[in-house]
Design a protein around this motif. Structure first.
Motif, mmCIF file in Angstrom:
data_model
loop_
_atom_site.group_PDB
_atom_site.id
_atom_site.type_symbol
_atom_site.label_atom_id
_atom_site.label_comp_id
_atom_site.label_asym_id
_atom_site.label_seq_id
_atom_site.Cartn_x
_atom_site.Cartn_y
_atom_site.Cartn_z
ATOM 1 N N ALA A 1 0.823 -1.213 0.000
ATOM 2 C CA ALA A 1 0.000 0.000 0.000
ATOM 3 C C ALA A 1 0.861 1.268 0.000
ATOM 4 O O ALA A 1 0.537 2.243 -0.689
ATOM 5 N N GLU A 2 1.975 1.250 0.763
ATOM 6 C CA GLU A 2 2.843 2.417 0.827
ATOM 7 C C GLU A 2 3.475 2.707 -0.525
ATOM 8 O O GLU A 2 3.471 3.846 -1.005
ATOM 9 N N LYS A 3 4.012 1.671 -1.141
ATOM 10 C CA LYS A 3 4.687 1.817 -2.433
ATOM 11 C C LYS A 3 3.724 2.308 -3.505
ATOM 12 O O LYS A 3 4.040 3.230 -4.265
ATOM 13 N N ALA A 4 2.538 1.720 -3.574
ATOM 14 C CA ALA A 4 1.539 2.110 -4.577
ATOM 15 C C ALA A 4 1.083 3.552 -4.364
ATOM 16 O O ALA A 4 0.955 4.319 -5.318
ATOM 17 N N SER A 5 0.837 3.937 -3.121
ATOM 18 C CA SER A 5 0.364 5.289 -2.803
ATOM 19 C C SER A 5 1.415 6.345 -3.131
ATOM 20 O O SER A 5 1.114 7.362 -3.757
ATOM 21 N N ILE A 6 2.647 6.093 -2.720
ATOM 22 C CA ILE A 6 3.726 7.058 -2.978
ATOM 23 C C ILE A 6 3.974 7.191 -4.478
ATOM 24 O O ILE A 6 4.114 8.303 -4.999
ATOM 25 N N ALA A 7 4.005 6.065 -5.187
ATOM 26 C CA ALA A 7 4.238 6.111 -6.639
ATOM 27 C C ALA A 7 3.137 6.900 -7.344
ATOM 28 O O ALA A 7 3.414 7.744 -8.198
ATOM 29 N N ALA A 8 1.888 6.649 -6.980
ATOM 30 C CA ALA A 8 0.761 7.363 -7.599
ATOM 31 C C ALA A 8 0.834 8.857 -7.287
ATOM 32 O O ALA A 8 0.611 9.694 -8.166
ATOM 33 N N GLY A 9 1.161 9.201 -6.043
ATOM 34 C CA GLY A 9 1.278 10.607 -5.658
ATOM 35 C C GLY A 9 2.376 11.321 -6.413
ATOM 36 O O GLY A 9 2.189 12.445 -6.896
ATOM 37 N N VAL A 10 3.528 10.682 -6.549
ATOM 38 C CA VAL A 10 4.647 11.281 -7.278
ATOM 39 C C VAL A 10 4.272 11.479 -8.750
ATOM 40 O O VAL A 10 4.532 12.544 -9.328
ATOM 41 N N ILE A 11 3.652 10.473 -9.353
ATOM 42 C CA ILE A 11 3.234 10.581 -10.758
ATOM 43 C C ILE A 11 2.293 11.774 -10.932
ATOM 44 O O ILE A 11 2.453 12.580 -11.855
#
Length: 192
Positions: free
Chosen positions: A41-51
């Protein structure tokens, strides 16, 4: 103070919430968890936010580099949102996803959370709202995405299949209205 506007943040947050449709994607998240095991969940959330934040700041320049104006991109994006809304409302699948080896980044962070509809919406929001309010709304939505990803199995059990269906159709209708508004606001710009 610093351009913060609670009303703008609330409006942009609701628009992004409808476009991201994290609650409506719970059935997809459940399928991905069953297929690939644990979803980070952390990895997916951070990646989506950065994108999303990178596209908010560099998306318009990228489009200019390849010779596409914001109005053209927004009108094209309104069609993408329109078809996403139809998928949600009618329960049909227009977009077919390719097979992925990892679920946290692809297809979860991109294109499910930070997909074409989200990118288009961010560019159109940038022309109407203060950037600081959009970034704040992105962060609020990413926190919500993280919570939903962490609690997806509990939410699925709580809402049940019918509850998830009602939420998906409701946000599909909101997304359809956003697509129509986006089209109407930008189609005139194509002919100027």
């Amino acid at each position: 103070m610093f351009g913060f506007d609670i009303k703008e943040i609330a409006t942009v947050s609701m628009v992004l919430f409808a476009v991201i449709d994290i609650v409506g994607t719970i059935p997809i998240i459940v399928d991905l968890r069953q297929k690939y095991g644990h979803i980070d969940a952390e990895k997916a959330s951070i990646a989506a936010g950065v994108i999303m934040i990178v596209f908010l700041f560099l998306g318009e320049e990228f489009l200019a580099l390849i010779g596409i104006d914001v109005h053209s991109f927004a009108v094209a994006g309104s069609f993408v949102l329109f078809f996403l809304a139809l998928e949600m409302i009618l329960g049909i699948q227009i977009y077919k996803q390719e097979e992925a080896s990892s679920a946290s980044i692809v297809p979860l962070a991109f294109p499910l959370i930070a997909g074409a509809g989200t990118m288009t919406t961010l560019l159109s929001l940038r022309s109407q709202y203060q950037t600081i309010n959009i970034v704040t709304a992105i962060i609020l939505n990413i926190v919500l995405v993280y919570l939903v990803l962490r609690l997806s199995s509990k939410i699925e059990t709580l809402l049940g299949k019918n509850g998830l269906g009602v939420i998906r159709k409701t946000f599909g209708l909101v997304l359809l209205a956003i697509a129509v508004k986006l089209f109407a606001a930008n189609v005139k710009g194509l002919f100027q």
